[in-house]
Design an enzyme around this catalytic site. Structure first.
Site, PDB file in Angstrom:
ATOM      1  N   GLY A  43      47.891 170.124  48.938  1.00 58.27           N
ATOM      2  CA  GLY A  43      49.164 170.778  48.772  1.00 58.27           C
ATOM      3  C   GLY A  43      48.929 172.321  48.704  1.00 58.27           C
ATOM      4  CD  GLU A  97      46.331 171.701  42.185  1.00 57.49           C
ATOM      5  OE1 GLU A  97      46.922 171.944  43.254  1.00 57.49           O
ATOM      6  OE2 GLU A  97      46.048 170.722  41.740  1.00 57.49           O
ATOM      7  CG  ASP A 101      54.352 167.968  37.607  1.00 49.76           C
ATOM      8  OD1 ASP A 101      55.420 168.467  37.023  1.00 49.76           O
ATOM      9  OD2 ASP A 101      54.399 166.982  37.798  1.00 49.76           O
ATOM     10  CE  LYS A 129      57.661 170.451  39.172  1.00 52.37           C
ATOM     11  NZ  LYS A 129      57.989 169.018  39.447  1.00 52.37           N
ATOM     12  CG  PHE A 152      59.737 166.188  43.532  1.00 53.51           C
ATOM     13  CD1 PHE A 152      58.534 165.788  42.658  1.00 53.51           C
ATOM     14  CD2 PHE A 152      59.869 166.087  45.018  1.00 53.51           C
ATOM     15  CE1 PHE A 152      57.675 165.318  43.803  1.00 53.51           C
ATOM     16  CE2 PHE A 152      59.054 165.760  45.805  1.00 53.51           C
ATOM     17  CZ  PHE A 152      57.535 165.210  44.917  1.00 53.51           C
ATOM     18  CG  ASP A 159      53.143 165.420  49.376  1.00 58.00           C
ATOM     19  OD1 ASP A 159      52.783 166.075  48.526  1.00 58.00           O
ATOM     20  OD2 ASP A 159      53.475 164.162  49.581  1.00 58.00           O
ATOM     21  NE  ARG A 165      50.779 167.314  52.218  1.00 67.36           N
ATOM     22  CZ  ARG A 165      50.453 167.005  51.147  1.00 67.36           C
ATOM     23  NH1 ARG A 165      50.663 167.987  50.343  1.00 67.36           N
ATOM     24  NH2 ARG A 165      50.332 165.957  50.776  1.00 67.36           N
TER      25      ARG A 165
HETATM   26  P1  IMP Z   1      49.821 167.173  37.762  1.00 66.17           P
HETATM   27  O1  IMP Z   1      51.174 166.191  37.463  1.00 66.17           O
HETATM   28  O2  IMP Z   1      49.879 168.413  37.458  1.00 66.17           O
HETATM   29  O3  IMP Z   1      48.680 166.386  37.869  1.00 66.17           O
HETATM   30  O4  IMP Z   1      50.110 167.464  39.439  1.00 66.17           O
HETATM   31  C1  IMP Z   1      49.410 166.565  40.426  1.00 66.17           C
HETATM   32  C2  IMP Z   1      49.985 166.693  41.635  1.00 66.17           C
HETATM   33  O5  IMP Z   1      51.400 166.334  42.022  1.00 66.17           O
HETATM   34  C3  IMP Z   1      50.280 168.443  42.156  1.00 66.17           C
HETATM   35  O6  IMP Z   1      49.051 168.938  42.570  1.00 66.17           O
HETATM   36  C4  IMP Z   1      50.932 167.993  43.414  1.00 66.17           C
HETATM   37  O7  IMP Z   1      50.414 167.651  44.471  1.00 66.17           O
HETATM   38  C5  IMP Z   1      51.898 166.943  42.916  1.00 66.17           C
HETATM   39  N1  IMP Z   1      53.433 167.453  42.349  1.00 66.17           N
HETATM   40  C6  IMP Z   1      53.675 167.776  41.135  1.00 66.17           C
HETATM   41  N2  IMP Z   1      54.957 168.233  40.862  1.00 66.17           N
HETATM   42  C7  IMP Z   1      55.277 168.045  42.419  1.00 66.17           C
HETATM   43  C8  IMP Z   1      56.478 168.621  43.164  1.00 66.17           C
HETATM   44  O8  IMP Z   1      57.690 169.009  42.404  1.00 66.17           O
HETATM   45  N3  IMP Z   1      56.658 168.339  44.113  1.00 66.17           N
HETATM   46  C9  IMP Z   1      55.639 167.952  45.028  1.00 66.17           C
HETATM   47  N4  IMP Z   1      54.391 167.634  44.478  1.00 66.17           N
HETATM   48  C10 IMP Z   1      54.357 167.591  43.266  1.00 66.17           C
HETATM   49 MG    MG Z   2      48.222 169.082  44.639  1.00 66.27          MG
END
Ligand code: IMP
Ligand code: MG
Length: 180
Positions: A43, A97, A101, A129, A152, A159, A165
């Site tokens: 990403g 990064e 999220d 977020k 999202f 993606d 992407r």
């Molecule tokens: P985490 O939940 O912070 O571990 O995020 C994990 C991964 O989920 C991120 O690096 C993104 O690749 C993907 N991700 C989280 N939120 C979104 C979104 O809103 N759109 C697309 N990918 C997301």
């Molecule tokens: Mg990612």
């Protein structure tokens, strides 16, 4: 493809302007420290390229690829699919990064890199977020491009099912696009 976008949340111009500011700030703070920027695939690709080409201090780049391992439990523990290739011991490392999220993947990446004993380790995320944060994750990004609401988003590296992407902006998908 662009017909699937309901709303452009962050335009190409806004992205580029903010990334210039981040690169300027980080170039200043890391001047003379020869930092290593570690991008977390996939990403981060767009952000990474636009960011590093605006860094004005001597630096190196590297990449990591992590993925969640879906075993019998659904907690989604992480595995390193591709580790950094540089020896980061004693070096100043900045993780780049796409999005912070729940924070689970950055928490994992941070601990993984910290075990390699860098001189310093910081996190720069394009998007944050905070509403979605896992309460067990106390880690916070050191540098943030944009704080976004709990929606999202796709585009500019992010993606949905490996698509979108390539969009040059960050947008929100139309509900019907999820059925494709
Ligand atoms: P985490 O939940 O912070 O571990 O995020 C994990 C991964 O989920 C991120 O690096 C993104 O690749 C993907 N991700 C989280 N939120 C979104 C979104 O809103 N759109 C697309 N990918 C997301
Ligand atoms: Mg990612």
């Amino acid at each position: 493809m662009t017909n699937d976008i309901q709303q452009v949340l962050i335009s190409e111009e806004q992205l580029q302007a903010r990334i210039s500011q981040l690169a300027e700030q980080i170039s200043r703070e890391y001047a003379g420290k020869d930092p290593i920027f570690v991008g977390v695939l996939k990403g981060v690709v767009m952000f990474f390229g636009d960011f590093v080409k605006r860094v004005t201090t001597h630096c190196q780049i590297d990449f990591m690829w992590i993925s969640s391992y879906h075993g019998t439990d659904s907690t989604g523990s992480m595995i390193v699919k591709r580790d950094v290739s540089e020896n980061i011991k004693g070096r100043h490392v900045v993780i780049l990064e796409d999005i912070f999220d729940t924070g689970n993947s950055l928490d994992f990446t941070y601990k993984h890199l910290l075990s390699k004993e860098p001189a310093s380790l910081k996190i720069c995320t394009l998007l944050d977020k905070p509403e979605r944060r896992n309460p067990n994750v106390t880690l916070q990004p050191d540098y943030t491009g944009f704080v976004i609401p709990n929606a999202f988003v796709v585009g500019y590296g992010l993606d949905f099912n490996e698509h979108y992407r390539n969009l040059p902006y960050v947008g929100v998908l139309k509900p019907e696009a999820y059925e494709k």
